[in-house]
Design a protein around this motif. Sequence first.
Motif, short mmCIF file in Angstrom:
data_model
loop_
_atom_site.label_atom_id
_atom_site.label_comp_id
_atom_site.label_asym_id
_atom_site.label_seq_id
_atom_site.Cartn_x
_atom_site.Cartn_y
_atom_site.Cartn_z
N GLN A 3 14.11 45.72 -15.91
CA GLN A 3 14.82 44.45 -15.87
C GLN A 3 14.27 43.50 -14.82
OE1 GLN A 3 19.05 44.34 -16.04
NE2 GLN A 3 19.22 46.22 -17.23
N PRO A 20 17.33 40.93 -18.04
CA PRO A 20 18.73 41.37 -18.02
C PRO A 20 19.30 41.26 -19.43
CG PRO A 20 18.57 39.15 -17.17
CD PRO A 20 17.17 39.61 -17.40
N PRO A 21 20.12 42.22 -19.87
CA PRO A 21 20.67 42.16 -21.24
C PRO A 21 21.55 40.93 -21.45
CG PRO A 21 21.74 43.87 -19.93
CD PRO A 21 20.60 43.37 -19.12
N HIS A 22 21.07 40.02 -22.29
CA HIS A 22 21.78 38.77 -22.59
C HIS A 22 21.99 37.92 -21.33
CE1 HIS A 22 22.51 40.50 -26.53
NE2 HIS A 22 23.07 41.54 -25.96
N PHE A 24 22.93 39.07 -18.46
CA PHE A 24 23.99 39.63 -17.64
C PHE A 24 23.44 40.69 -16.69
CE2 PHE A 24 26.54 38.91 -21.72
CZ PHE A 24 26.84 37.59 -21.37
N ASP A 26 23.88 44.24 -14.87
CA ASP A 26 24.63 45.47 -15.11
C ASP A 26 24.19 46.53 -14.11
OD1 ASP A 26 22.18 46.37 -16.05
OD2 ASP A 26 22.78 46.45 -18.15
N THR A 29 20.47 46.78 -13.66
CA THR A 29 19.92 45.68 -12.85
C THR A 29 20.10 45.98 -11.38
OG1 THR A 29 20.91 44.27 -14.57
CG2 THR A 29 19.78 43.17 -12.74
N TYR A 63 27.97 39.15 -14.13
CA TYR A 63 27.96 40.59 -14.35
C TYR A 63 28.51 40.88 -15.74
CZ TYR A 63 27.76 45.47 -13.00
OH TYR A 63 27.41 46.80 -12.93
N SER A 64 28.00 41.95 -16.34
CA SER A 64 28.41 42.31 -17.70
C SER A 64 29.91 42.61 -17.76
CB SER A 64 27.62 43.53 -18.17
OG SER A 64 28.18 44.04 -19.38
N ARG A 66 31.43 43.57 -20.48
CA ARG A 66 31.56 44.80 -21.28
C ARG A 66 31.52 46.03 -20.37
NH1 ARG A 66 31.29 44.06 -26.67
NH2 ARG A 66 30.47 42.06 -27.42
N GLU A 67 30.60 46.00 -19.40
CA GLU A 67 30.51 47.14 -18.48
C GLU A 67 31.76 47.22 -17.61
OE1 GLU A 67 27.52 48.06 -14.94
OE2 GLU A 67 26.59 48.38 -16.92
#
Length: 267
Positions: A3, A20-22, A24, A26, A29, A63-64, A66-67
């Motif tokens: 990342q 970073p995923p989308h 975001f 996490d 990262t 920050y994610s 979802r996480e």
Amino acid sequence: MPQISVERSGNVATITITNPPHGFMDAATVAELDAATAELDADPAVRAIVITGGVPGVFIRHYSVRELETLARQLRERGVAVDPARPVPPRDIDRVFGRLETTPRPVIAAINGFAMGGGFELALSCDLRIAEEGQYELGLPEVRLGILPGAGGTQKLPALVGTARALEMTLRGRTVGPAEAHRLGLVHELVPPGRALERAHQLAAEIAALPPRAVGHIKRLVRAAGAVPRDEGLALERTLFLDLLLSDEALERMSRMNADDRDIRDA
């Protein structure tokens, strides 16, 4: 896929958040930032660090969530309860952000797009912030999720904009564009689109060319101002002043200035 990437040019290191995923942040990262910042902090050849986003229009979006939702459900299933009288120990993200604040090297954020929540808290952990003009937002909107800025935002934002403004922004979850962020003092400079990294490198090279021991002592003192009693801060200041005054580099620079009758700005 990694990342982040780290590049070095002379004594300046650049951390780019490349994937970073989308957009975001996490746990992955954070883990990569932890490893990269620890390595750079231990390298005496590195005199300045620049952090920027590698996704167009994104520094770190936030920050994610979802996480965070997954973590919340896991903790609830385990019956975890929180008692304010028993503080939660530091987490990996706290260690990373703390390292950026305590390393003797200047850390400069080249903000190239969205930086909200944890992404903005990362920027707040840097010593200087350069932001590009553009249609994006910065700030701490966590209250809209029923949570709060949990990686230093409530403590660092008031130091920049004052208690009243920090309350207004965090209680409303208000984010601002780069121009307003500059007016409020959230970022130090506003530059044209695509120029944040270039300007951050200019500043990094400028400071990296100065005596590193003096730079580190100054950063330590200014960072501690307000966090320790004034008398304690003044005592440390005069101690570190004498430490530098006795150094070979300071003596050489003062001697050269006096011998050539230079202005202190040209020393």
